[in-house]
Design a protein around this motif. Sequence first.
Motif, PDB file in Angstrom:
ATOM      1  N   SER A  94       0.837  -1.203   0.000  1.00  0.00           N
ATOM      2  CA  SER A  94       0.000   0.000   0.000  1.00  0.00           C
ATOM      3  C   SER A  94       0.875   1.257   0.000  1.00  0.00           C
ATOM      4  N   ASN A  95       0.246   2.368  -0.394  1.00  0.00           N
ATOM      5  CA  ASN A  95       0.976   3.632  -0.401  1.00  0.00           C
ATOM      6  C   ASN A  95       1.444   4.021   1.007  1.00  0.00           C
ATOM      7  N   THR A  96       0.593   3.727   1.998  1.00  0.00           N
ATOM      8  CA  THR A  96       0.967   4.031   3.383  1.00  0.00           C
ATOM      9  C   THR A  96       2.186   3.225   3.810  1.00  0.00           C
ATOM     10  N   PHE A  97       2.193   1.950   3.467  1.00  0.00           N
ATOM     11  CA  PHE A  97       3.324   1.087   3.817  1.00  0.00           C
ATOM     12  C   PHE A  97       4.601   1.562   3.122  1.00  0.00           C
ATOM     13  N   VAL A  98       4.470   1.897   1.842  1.00  0.00           N
ATOM     14  CA  VAL A  98       5.634   2.365   1.085  1.00  0.00           C
ATOM     15  C   VAL A  98       6.172   3.656   1.680  1.00  0.00           C
ATOM     16  N   PHE A  99       5.264   4.544   2.101  1.00  0.00           N
ATOM     17  CA  PHE A  99       5.703   5.837   2.636  1.00  0.00           C
ATOM     18  C   PHE A  99       6.468   5.668   3.945  1.00  0.00           C
ATOM     19  N   TRP A 100       5.887   4.914   4.887  1.00  0.00           N
ATOM     20  CA  TRP A 100       6.477   4.810   6.216  1.00  0.00           C
ATOM     21  C   TRP A 100       7.606   3.796   6.317  1.00  0.00           C
ATOM     22  N   ARG A 101       7.584   2.751   5.493  1.00  0.00           N
ATOM     23  CA  ARG A 101       8.564   1.689   5.641  1.00  0.00           C
ATOM     24  C   ARG A 101       9.656   1.713   4.576  1.00  0.00           C
ATOM     25  N   ILE A 102       9.452   2.476   3.503  1.00  0.00           N
ATOM     26  CA  ILE A 102      10.466   2.548   2.439  1.00  0.00           C
ATOM     27  C   ILE A 102      10.976   3.977   2.259  1.00  0.00           C
ATOM     28  N   ARG A 103      10.031   4.896   2.016  1.00  0.00           N
ATOM     29  CA  ARG A 103      10.437   6.276   1.731  1.00  0.00           C
ATOM     30  C   ARG A 103      11.050   6.957   2.968  1.00  0.00           C
ATOM     31  N   MET A 104      10.361   6.884   4.097  1.00  0.00           N
ATOM     32  CA  MET A 104      10.840   7.566   5.293  1.00  0.00           C
ATOM     33  C   MET A 104      12.194   7.036   5.776  1.00  0.00           C
ATOM     34  N   PRO A 105      12.410   5.715   5.854  1.00  0.00           N
ATOM     35  CA  PRO A 105      13.738   5.247   6.259  1.00  0.00           C
ATOM     36  C   PRO A 105      14.854   5.711   5.335  1.00  0.00           C
ATOM     37  N   ALA A 106      14.552   5.781   4.025  1.00  0.00           N
ATOM     38  CA  ALA A 106      15.569   6.223   3.075  1.00  0.00           C
ATOM     39  C   ALA A 106      15.882   7.707   3.227  1.00  0.00           C
ATOM     40  N   CYS A 107      14.911   8.476   3.716  1.00  0.00           N
ATOM     41  CA  CYS A 107      15.080   9.927   3.848  1.00  0.00           C
ATOM     42  C   CYS A 107      15.301  10.351   5.299  1.00  0.00           C
ATOM     43  N   LYS A 108      15.540   9.390   6.192  1.00  0.00           N
ATOM     44  CA  LYS A 108      15.541   9.702   7.613  1.00  0.00           C
ATOM     45  C   LYS A 108      16.624  10.693   8.018  1.00  0.00           C
ATOM     46  N   GLN A 109      17.799  10.632   7.376  1.00  0.00           N
ATOM     47  CA  GLN A 109      18.867  11.551   7.772  1.00  0.00           C
ATOM     48  C   GLN A 109      18.456  13.002   7.533  1.00  0.00           C
ATOM     49  N   GLY A 110      17.887  13.267   6.369  1.00  0.00           N
ATOM     50  CA  GLY A 110      17.436  14.627   6.078  1.00  0.00           C
ATOM     51  C   GLY A 110      16.275  15.045   6.958  1.00  0.00           C
ATOM     52  N   ILE A 111      15.365  14.108   7.235  1.00  0.00           N
ATOM     53  CA  ILE A 111      14.215  14.409   8.075  1.00  0.00           C
ATOM     54  C   ILE A 111      14.667  14.744   9.498  1.00  0.00           C
ATOM     55  N   ILE A 112      15.581  13.951  10.013  1.00  0.00           N
ATOM     56  CA  ILE A 112      16.075  14.193  11.375  1.00  0.00           C
ATOM     57  C   ILE A 112      16.820  15.520  11.448  1.00  0.00           C
ATOM     58  N   ALA A 113      17.635  15.803  10.435  1.00  0.00           N
ATOM     59  CA  ALA A 113      18.364  17.076  10.416  1.00  0.00           C
ATOM     60  C   ALA A 113      17.400  18.253  10.388  1.00  0.00           C
ATOM     61  N   GLY A 114      16.349  18.154   9.580  1.00  0.00           N
ATOM     62  CA  GLY A 114      15.350  19.214   9.529  1.00  0.00           C
ATOM     63  C   GLY A 114      14.629  19.379  10.853  1.00  0.00           C
ATOM     64  N   THR A 115      14.363  18.258  11.537  1.00  0.00           N
ATOM     65  CA  THR A 115      13.699  18.312  12.832  1.00  0.00           C
ATOM     66  C   THR A 115      14.568  19.007  13.868  1.00  0.00           C
ATOM     67  N   VAL A 116      15.846  18.676  13.866  1.00  0.00           N
ATOM     68  CA  VAL A 116      16.769  19.292  14.830  1.00  0.00           C
ATOM     69  C   VAL A 116      16.899  20.790  14.576  1.00  0.00           C
ATOM     70  N   LEU A 117      17.019  21.178  13.316  1.00  0.00           N
ATOM     71  CA  LEU A 117      17.126  22.597  12.979  1.00  0.00           C
ATOM     72  C   LEU A 117      15.844  23.346  13.332  1.00  0.00           C
ATOM     73  N   ALA A 118      14.705  22.725  13.064  1.00  0.00           N
ATOM     74  CA  ALA A 118      13.433  23.360  13.399  1.00  0.00           C
ATOM     75  C   ALA A 118      13.290  23.532  14.906  1.00  0.00           C
ATOM     76  N   PHE A 119      13.725  22.526  15.665  1.00  0.00           N
ATOM     77  CA  PHE A 119      13.667  22.628  17.126  1.00  0.00           C
ATOM     78  C   PHE A 119      14.553  23.770  17.621  1.00  0.00           C
TER      79      PHE A 119
END
Length: 223
Positions: free
Chosen positions: A126-151
């Motif tokens: 499903s699209n939800t599974f692909v988003f959370w289990r494939i896309r997000m793990p592959a993009c996690k470094q950028g996501i975490i960096a953005g979260t830290v900067l936003a904080f």
Amino acid sequence: MDWFPLYNSLRIAAIACTLIFFLGIFSAYYIAKLPRVLKGVLDVILTLPMVLPPTVCGYFLLIIFGPKRPVGQLLAQWGIRFSMTWYGGILAAAVVAFPLMYRTARGAFESFDETLAWSGKTLGLSNTFVFWRIRMPACKQGIIAGTVLAFARALGEYGATSMLIGYTPGRTATISTTVYQLWRTNDEGGAFRWVLVNLAISTVVLLCVNLLERKKQAGREKA
């Protein structure tokens, strides 16, 4: 030494960061799929707080959510008031820090290899599974960096926060507003102590961002 400004700053930044984490991710993901013209317009609107002076952002927040404005009066009927309340700082911090999360998440999603998502869909995922289990793990470094900067941005916010919630000791005081008030009253020693606290937190945040960047670069070299 009254530690309320630190506690208040941390809770405002934490709640604001949690909100913009999800809003930034989903905005970046869905806006990237829109037509070019519409995407460009929304991109300008969502990133505008990043280039506007924080006091201008605070002015617009007062125009919209002020107690004498239609939206502010409507919210007041439900017992919600953003002006001169600590949770109004969440709104101010979220508006100012949102562009950092949005831009970083969008950059991470744009660098994602879409063939991975297509491969998952061909397997019936499903699209939800692909988003959370494939896309997000592959993009996690950028996501975490953005979260830290936003904080970090939310934690150090002053302009919009001071205009919307002001400075009330024990109620709305943050680190940034406390530094200004202590300096204004010639308490340079107290102001300097809070400057050191803010400096220590900012240093830790920058070290975390640099560590994430190194991990991201190392992952690219291995690939």
